[in-house]
Design an enzyme around this catalytic site. Structure first.
Site, PDB file in Angstrom:
ATOM      1  N   ASP A 147       5.608  -1.834  10.816  1.00  0.00           N
ATOM      2  CA  ASP A 147       5.012  -0.738  11.602  1.00  0.00           C
ATOM      3  C   ASP A 147       5.776  -0.395  12.896  1.00  0.00           C
ATOM      4  OD1 ASP A 147       3.162  -1.861   9.763  1.00  0.00           O
ATOM      5  OD2 ASP A 147       1.477  -0.968  10.851  1.00  0.00           O
ATOM      6  N   GLU A 155       3.069   4.443  10.552  1.00  0.00           N
ATOM      7  CA  GLU A 155       1.699   4.909  10.840  1.00  0.00           C
ATOM      8  C   GLU A 155       1.381   4.939  12.330  1.00  0.00           C
ATOM      9  OE1 GLU A 155      -1.720   2.664   9.869  1.00  0.00           O
ATOM     10  OE2 GLU A 155      -1.024   0.906  10.940  1.00  0.00           O
ATOM     11  N   ASN A 156       2.153   4.191  13.148  1.00  0.00           N
ATOM     12  CA  ASN A 156       1.914   4.170  14.600  1.00  0.00           C
ATOM     13  C   ASN A 156       3.092   4.752  15.375  1.00  0.00           C
ATOM     14  OD1 ASN A 156       0.938   1.163  13.462  1.00  0.00           O
ATOM     15  ND2 ASN A 156      -0.633   2.374  14.483  1.00  0.00           N
ATOM     16  N   HIS A 181      -3.835   4.650   9.971  1.00  0.00           N
ATOM     17  CA  HIS A 181      -3.637   5.549  11.126  1.00  0.00           C
ATOM     18  C   HIS A 181      -2.970   6.876  10.759  1.00  0.00           C
ATOM     19  CE1 HIS A 181      -5.140   3.233  14.458  1.00  0.00           C
ATOM     20  NE2 HIS A 181      -4.555   2.152  13.973  1.00  0.00           N
ATOM     21  N   HIS A 202      -0.795  -2.175   2.757  1.00  0.00           N
ATOM     22  CA  HIS A 202      -1.242  -2.063   4.145  1.00  0.00           C
ATOM     23  C   HIS A 202      -2.663  -2.614   4.238  1.00  0.00           C
ATOM     24  CE1 HIS A 202      -0.660  -0.277   8.101  1.00  0.00           C
ATOM     25  NE2 HIS A 202      -1.955   0.004   8.084  1.00  0.00           N
ATOM     26  N   HIS A 244       0.584  -6.112  12.318  1.00  0.00           N
ATOM     27  CA  HIS A 244       1.605  -6.070  13.386  1.00  0.00           C
ATOM     28  C   HIS A 244       2.089  -7.468  13.773  1.00  0.00           C
ATOM     29  CE1 HIS A 244       0.608  -1.735  14.949  1.00  0.00           C
ATOM     30  NE2 HIS A 244       0.551  -1.838  13.623  1.00  0.00           N
TER      31      HIS A 244
HETATM   32 FE   LIG Z   1       0.033  -0.350  12.170  1.00  0.00          FE
HETATM   33 FE   LIG Z   2      -2.813   0.009   9.987  1.00  0.00          FE
END
Ligand SMILES: [Fe+2]
Ligand SMILES: [Fe+2]
Length: 281
Positions: A30, A61-62, A90, A172, A199
């Site tokens: 991520d 996604e982040n 996300h 995920h 993460h």
């Molecule tokens: Fe993430």
């Molecule tokens: Fe996530």
């Protein structure tokens, strides 16, 4: 190690440092905000060159300020040498993701969203005359309700296998048990199952008995001194007061977390998995 003893887990052979016929895939965990993007820009060329990487996947996604992704941010990541961006829960945080994902098949969202959700959950890519598929799935334990990743995922894997044996899955998910179970569920049917979302990189990279490379979580590429990417004081306050508040991504040195996988493209079996963690600057 005594005679007759076998290692508890197999990490496969050592990652081949030279150009060779096998397919080499880098999977970046991520990417969080500008910190993560800056680390990818700075470190990716050297990693690609050192491991002779053919194909780069990154979970994004982040990537946009810690929450979701936008077209300019995705284009920036593609310009750094990433071929396919995967995502997770996300993915819808930025509203322009909805029209963008409808038209851009290189940015995946979990395949197991219900039918009718915009976007793509898998893609087949050609690299050096070989084909590799990327499949993005989301878990369900401690996460928002979504269709069964096991059944939906296996059906898609069988469909993708009509085109290629080389399939890399971004699973995920929050719960380690769900990720590990999924790895064994598809062992031998895909080349790799790489976890994302927590993460935090796990030290359990291995080659499962059927030939699937596995890691519970590839980890985060973003601010190192943070609580999974966010300013630590803000998260501590949240735990102390139990009140909603705005979160901002942290500054400072970034960590680059990834896994490199070597795949026999004839069989789709993983030969090696190598976990990576680098810092920048
Ligand atoms: Fe993430
Ligand atoms: Fe996530």
């Amino acid at each position: 190690m005594g005679r007759g003893r076998r290692p508890l887990i197999s990490r496969g052979k050592a990652f081949c440092p030279a150009y060779c016929p096998d397919m080499k895939v880098l999977f970046i965990g991520d990417i969080v905000a500008k910190s993560g993007r800056t680390a990818v820009r700075a470190l990716l060329p050297a990693v690609v060159s050192r491991y002779k990487i053919d194909f780069v996947i990154a979970n994004g996604e982040n990537a946009a300020a810690g929450f979701g992704i936008t077209e300019p941010v995705a284009e920036e990541i593609f310009s750094m040498g990433v071929h396919v961006i995967t995502s997770g829960n996300h993915i819808w945080d930025k509203k322009d993701a909805i029209p963008y994902l409808s038209k851009e098949n290189r940015v995946l969202r979990p395949l197991n969203y219900p039918p009718g959700v915009p976007g793509y959950g898998s893609i087949v890519w050609s690299v050096r005359g070989m084909k590799v598929a990327v499949l993005n799935l989301s878990g369900r334990v401690f996460m928002s309700p979504i269709d069964c990743p096991f059944r939906t995922g296996m059906a898609e894997i069988e469909r993708l296998r009509l085109e290629t044996n080389c399939i890399v899955v971004d699973f995920h998910a929050e719960a380690t048990s769900e990720k590990i179970a999924f790895g064994y569920f598809v062992d031998g049917r895909v080349s790799a199952v790489l976890g994302t979302h927590t993460h935090v990189q796990t030290a359990d990279e291995k080659i499962l008995p059927g030939g699937t490379a596995y890691i519970t979580d590839a980890g985060m590429t973003g601010p190192a001194e943070s609580v999974i990417g966010i300013e630590k004081e803000q998260i501590i306050e949240r735990f102390l007061l139990q009140m909603p508040r705005k979160f901002e991504t942290a500054k400072g040195t970034a960590i680059f977390s990834a896994a490199a996988i070597e795949i026999d493209d004839k069989t789709g079996r993983a030969l090696a998995i190598q976990r990576l963690q680098l810092t920048y600057p």
